[in-house]
Scaffold this motif. Sequence first.
Motif, PDB file in Angstrom:
ATOM      1  N   GLN A   6     -50.082 -33.684   4.966  1.00 24.24           N
ATOM      2  CA  GLN A   6     -50.709 -32.196   4.441  1.00 24.24           C
ATOM      3  C   GLN A   6     -51.220 -31.371   5.552  1.00 24.24           C
ATOM      4  N   CYS A   7     -52.322 -32.021   6.091  1.00 24.06           N
ATOM      5  CA  CYS A   7     -52.854 -31.060   7.450  1.00 24.06           C
ATOM      6  C   CYS A   7     -52.364 -31.669   8.607  1.00 24.06           C
ATOM      7  N   ARG A   8     -51.460 -32.708   8.756  1.00 24.92           N
ATOM      8  CA  ARG A   8     -51.213 -33.340  10.138  1.00 24.92           C
ATOM      9  C   ARG A   8     -52.129 -33.918  11.011  1.00 24.92           C
ATOM     10  N   SER A   9     -53.174 -34.142  10.370  1.00 20.31           N
ATOM     11  CA  SER A   9     -54.353 -34.758  11.475  1.00 20.31           C
ATOM     12  C   SER A   9     -53.627 -36.344  11.633  1.00 20.31           C
ATOM     13  N   VAL A  10     -54.326 -37.094  12.555  1.00 18.66           N
ATOM     14  CA  VAL A  10     -53.929 -38.291  12.963  1.00 18.66           C
ATOM     15  C   VAL A  10     -54.855 -39.274  12.355  1.00 18.66           C
ATOM     16  N   GLY A  11     -54.412 -40.568  11.980  1.00 12.13           N
ATOM     17  CA  GLY A  11     -55.405 -41.653  11.503  1.00 12.13           C
ATOM     18  C   GLY A  11     -54.849 -42.875  11.349  1.00 12.13           C
ATOM     19  N   ASP A  12     -55.520 -43.788  10.607  1.00 12.18           N
ATOM     20  CA  ASP A  12     -55.016 -45.122  10.319  1.00 12.18           C
ATOM     21  C   ASP A  12     -53.976 -45.074   9.187  1.00 12.18           C
ATOM     22  N   ARG A  13     -52.809 -45.864   9.312  1.00 14.35           N
ATOM     23  CA  ARG A  13     -51.904 -46.001   8.178  1.00 14.35           C
ATOM     24  C   ARG A  13     -52.667 -46.295   6.726  1.00 14.35           C
ATOM     25  N   GLY A  14     -52.518 -45.740   5.568  1.00 12.15           N
ATOM     26  CA  GLY A  14     -52.880 -46.216   4.657  1.00 12.15           C
ATOM     27  C   GLY A  14     -54.394 -45.713   4.100  1.00 12.15           C
ATOM     28  N   ARG A  15     -55.000 -45.306   5.292  1.00 16.55           N
ATOM     29  CA  ARG A  15     -56.391 -44.683   4.983  1.00 16.55           C
ATOM     30  C   ARG A  15     -56.440 -43.318   4.420  1.00 16.55           C
ATOM     31  N   GLU A  16     -57.146 -43.048   3.791  1.00 17.32           N
ATOM     32  CA  GLU A  16     -57.364 -41.546   3.150  1.00 17.32           C
ATOM     33  C   GLU A  16     -57.911 -40.613   4.008  1.00 17.32           C
ATOM     34  N   CYS A  17     -57.326 -39.228   4.210  1.00 18.94           N
ATOM     35  CA  CYS A  17     -57.401 -38.347   5.057  1.00 18.94           C
ATOM     36  C   CYS A  17     -58.861 -37.611   4.419  1.00 18.94           C
ATOM     37  N   PRO A  18     -59.736 -37.412   5.238  1.00 19.21           N
ATOM     38  CA  PRO A  18     -61.070 -36.903   4.678  1.00 19.21           C
ATOM     39  C   PRO A  18     -60.777 -35.313   4.421  1.00 19.21           C
ATOM     40  N   ASN A  19     -59.820 -34.795   5.105  1.00 17.19           N
ATOM     41  CA  ASN A  19     -59.552 -33.189   4.609  1.00 17.19           C
ATOM     42  C   ASN A  19     -59.059 -32.972   3.489  1.00 17.19           C
ATOM     43  N   ASP A  20     -57.921 -33.876   2.997  1.00 14.25           N
ATOM     44  CA  ASP A  20     -57.415 -33.157   1.620  1.00 14.25           C
ATOM     45  C   ASP A  20     -57.162 -34.406   1.052  1.00 14.25           C
ATOM     46  N   ASN A  21     -57.789 -35.818   1.003  1.00 13.18           N
ATOM     47  CA  ASN A  21     -57.379 -36.888   0.139  1.00 13.18           C
ATOM     48  C   ASN A  21     -55.901 -37.300  -0.004  1.00 13.18           C
ATOM     49  N   PHE A  22     -55.039 -36.860   1.071  1.00 17.42           N
ATOM     50  CA  PHE A  22     -53.773 -37.457   1.212  1.00 17.42           C
ATOM     51  C   PHE A  22     -53.764 -38.845   1.865  1.00 17.42           C
ATOM     52  N   THR A  23     -52.942 -39.692   2.192  1.00 16.61           N
ATOM     53  CA  THR A  23     -53.143 -40.906   2.657  1.00 16.61           C
ATOM     54  C   THR A  23     -52.327 -40.813   3.943  1.00 16.61           C
ATOM     55  N   PHE A  24     -52.672 -41.446   4.961  1.00 14.19           N
ATOM     56  CA  PHE A  24     -51.861 -41.379   6.148  1.00 14.19           C
ATOM     57  C   PHE A  24     -50.451 -42.200   6.312  1.00 14.19           C
ATOM     58  N   VAL A  25     -49.591 -41.551   6.794  1.00 15.57           N
ATOM     59  CA  VAL A  25     -48.173 -42.063   6.444  1.00 15.57           C
ATOM     60  C   VAL A  25     -47.474 -42.383   7.977  1.00 15.57           C
ATOM     61  N   ASP A  26     -46.819 -43.459   8.338  1.00 16.11           N
ATOM     62  CA  ASP A  26     -46.185 -43.679   9.422  1.00 16.11           C
ATOM     63  C   ASP A  26     -45.295 -42.446   9.816  1.00 16.11           C
ATOM     64  N   ASP A  27     -45.423 -41.890  11.123  1.00  9.86           N
ATOM     65  CA  ASP A  27     -44.636 -40.958  11.713  1.00  9.86           C
ATOM     66  C   ASP A  27     -43.065 -41.151  11.298  1.00  9.86           C
ATOM     67  N   THR A  28     -42.732 -42.342  11.486  1.00 11.64           N
ATOM     68  CA  THR A  28     -41.115 -42.521  11.366  1.00 11.64           C
ATOM     69  C   THR A  28     -40.804 -42.299   9.802  1.00 11.64           C
ATOM     70  N   ALA A  29     -41.737 -42.730   8.818  1.00 13.15           N
ATOM     71  CA  ALA A  29     -41.330 -42.302   7.549  1.00 13.15           C
ATOM     72  C   ALA A  29     -41.357 -40.874   7.109  1.00 13.15           C
ATOM     73  N   LEU A  30     -42.411 -40.103   7.906  1.00 11.96           N
ATOM     74  CA  LEU A  30     -42.318 -38.667   7.561  1.00 11.96           C
ATOM     75  C   LEU A  30     -40.966 -38.025   8.155  1.00 11.96           C
ATOM     76  N   ALA A  31     -40.679 -38.502   9.302  1.00 13.27           N
ATOM     77  CA  ALA A  31     -39.553 -37.916  10.115  1.00 13.27           C
ATOM     78  C   ALA A  31     -37.992 -37.927   9.101  1.00 13.27           C
TER      79      ALA A  31
END
Length: 378
Positions: A6-31
């Motif tokens: 959602q916000c494109r911030s970087v974090g640990d895979r599987g953790r919840e992003c504090p900005n929007d409650n999305f979950t951090f996903v591997d860049d290869t999966a996003l691509a």
Amino acid sequence: MATCPQCRSVGDRGRECPNDNFTFVDDTALATAPDGHLLGQTIGRKFVPMELLGEGGMGYIYKAIQKPVGRAVALKVLKDNFMHDSVIRDRFLREAEAIARMSHRNIVMLFDSGLDEGTGVLYMAMEYLNGRPLADELRQHMSLKRMLDISMGIAAALAEAHKHGIIHRDLKPENVFLVRDELGQEVPKVLDFGFARLQGATKKLTQAGIAFGTPHYMAPEQAMGLEGISAAADVYALGVIMYEMVCGDVPYDGTNAMEIMNKQVNAPLPKVVPKAGLNPPHKFVQLVESCMQKEPEDRLADGSQVLTVLQQIAEGVEQASMNLSAPMLAPQGNANNTKFRQQSSTGGVGAKQMWLLVGGAVAFLLLGILLALVITRL
């Protein structure tokens, strides 16, 4: 590295992003994900898609994580453009209902299904299968035992489905997944009940005269678009799969779907010619031919009947294997005769020597009698 979709911030895979409650996903999966993907979002309040596994005509399959237990699941969602198609939407819901009716080792397990309020998508959460489709194995060498084990697994799945009034109607090698259980044993799993017919369903999702299924594995009555398709159609499809395992190819092929379907209806059954190095029992060949009869009433009625015959064949093969591996013991009489011949040829008492001994004993006895008479007279 992982990124918030959602916000494109970087974090640990599987953790919840504090900005929007999305979950951090591997860049290869996003691509590799398409536009409008669901990666990182929470579906059904507990399933987070982390990787796109595949895309079909009507939906997507994701590898997802179930919160909070962290279990990997396969998440199937209907594409947005089909959400307003009542027939396709109802078919999606019917597939979930069909799987939910069953609980069997050889059928994919359903954990949850429904409409996600946040995204507005229909979803099914099923067990994640770490394996490969049977279609990938058919052209490779397959032992008779493995062939029978896979066939029995599929037949057992059909027996369970037919017991609950469910007809698969699209059984094919792509819809059979081969996985390993906790003991390392191979287990076939039947999946994709999207075309399933449920006994007792009040709403028809197919029209008379329209064929549903995959032409190479379609029973003649399906190819003709007849109504009232029975469990015998699944038996036919299993017969085609077994034929393909034995012979290395499908019984009917063509340049287009109509040509193949026409052969399913009108062409005679090709002779079952096993692949090189494979020598299946005649009863197994007969079973394949029986399952592929043109008329439904000429086939075995359902998966349970096919399973019974397969189990009998497997028991016969196992018994024959045990007999071949058992040590060959000579009969007792033969052993004695052999021993007698050995004695005769190695200095034991033979027939000639035996007669000499008997003759000597008789002569000695006569001499004794004569001597006794002489002494008596004296």
